[in-house]
Write an enzyme that holds these catalytic residues in place. Sequence first.
Site, PDB file in Angstrom:
ATOM      1  CG  ASP A  96      -2.195   1.153   1.318  1.00  0.00           C
ATOM      2  OD1 ASP A  96      -2.064   1.253   0.200  1.00  0.00           O
ATOM      3  OD2 ASP A  96      -2.824   1.349   2.286  1.00  0.00           O
ATOM      4  CG  HIS A 117      -0.332   2.088  -9.664  1.00  0.00           C
ATOM      5  ND1 HIS A 117      -0.764   1.891  -8.067  1.00  0.00           N
ATOM      6  CD2 HIS A 117      -1.607   3.262 -10.082  1.00  0.00           C
ATOM      7  CE1 HIS A 117      -1.920   2.489  -8.591  1.00  0.00           C
ATOM      8  NE2 HIS A 117      -2.219   3.069  -9.330  1.00  0.00           N
ATOM      9  CG  LEU A 170       5.548 -13.895  -6.481  1.00  0.00           C
ATOM     10  CD1 LEU A 170       5.453 -13.130  -5.541  1.00  0.00           C
ATOM     11  CD2 LEU A 170       6.158 -12.871  -7.966  1.00  0.00           C
TER      12      LEU A 170
END
Length: 335
Positions: free
Chosen positions: A34, A51, A150
């Site tokens: 975040d 981002h 992952l």
Amino acid sequence: MSWIREGELNLIEKLSANILKAGPMPKHVAFIMDGNRRYARKRQVERQEGHTQGFDKLAETLRWCLNLSIHEVTVYAFSIENFKRSKDEVDGLMELAKQKFIRLLEEQENLEKHGVCIRVLGDLTLLPLDLQQHIARAVVATRTHNKCFLNVCFAYTSRHEIANAVREMAWGVEQGLIKSSDVSEALLSQCLYSSNSPNPDLLIRTSGEVRLSDFLLWQTSHSCLVFQSVLWPEYSFWNLCDAILQYQLNHRPLQKARDQHREGQALQQHEADRACVADLLQHHRNGKPLDAQRRQEALLNYTASREERVQDFLGALQHKRDSFLTDLTSQAALA
């Protein structure tokens, strides 16, 4: 930017890592990454750049995790709730994801070298078809790798995942693969998107928010939760070390809670099996009692048959999910 950065820790980082590794280490760490948008505002750059920097930080964090012998990482990349953002931002995130999965396919040699298995957890049908296909190709290309994992949660919320698991169990009952009496907490866990992974030992959220935002609610009931104020693109090796230290300080009570929950689940399943057997015996023997030895034999037979049904159902469910990905890769090859 590569999915996994090459390189070793520096001397001070190596020393710190060795000290940490003398204690109990988390095997599976989850991240709520975040702060990308706040980082962009702080640096006065476009949201998309925030981002992009967030993805670059993920690649760096994966390198730290590998050096700390953390072999499984789960990240919250895109929530279903994120579709409510502006069209420009959502389209930009879809394009960024597309670029990164294309890049991943170009890095197969590096992923094979490290043995990285990529899994994408979420409702892929909510995504553009071309992105679905790129994701499917990446998952299929790496699914035999088994050194580290992952898990990318994309088009995901925990409530959506749990509701989907309930639908999968209902499908199993409709198909005659399992009985309604086979439905249990343990079976629901095995129907989640994350069923191939152990629950996270440690969950880290950055940016100072102290909520889970519908992320891994089922899986983190006995995980160490660490909330850190740093924005995700500014995350450092030392932030990760601090979170691991908090995990180590809480390891004993967490492990005790996990063990108690596991024992409770086993007892709950045993009692459910006993109740089913009692109903069957009462029905077939018109209420006539059986001696203890025969009741025990009936219980063992019922348990064995239930476990066989459940394994057949889970095999069928995995085949259904694998077929969905395989069909997407075939579509991509024909496009």
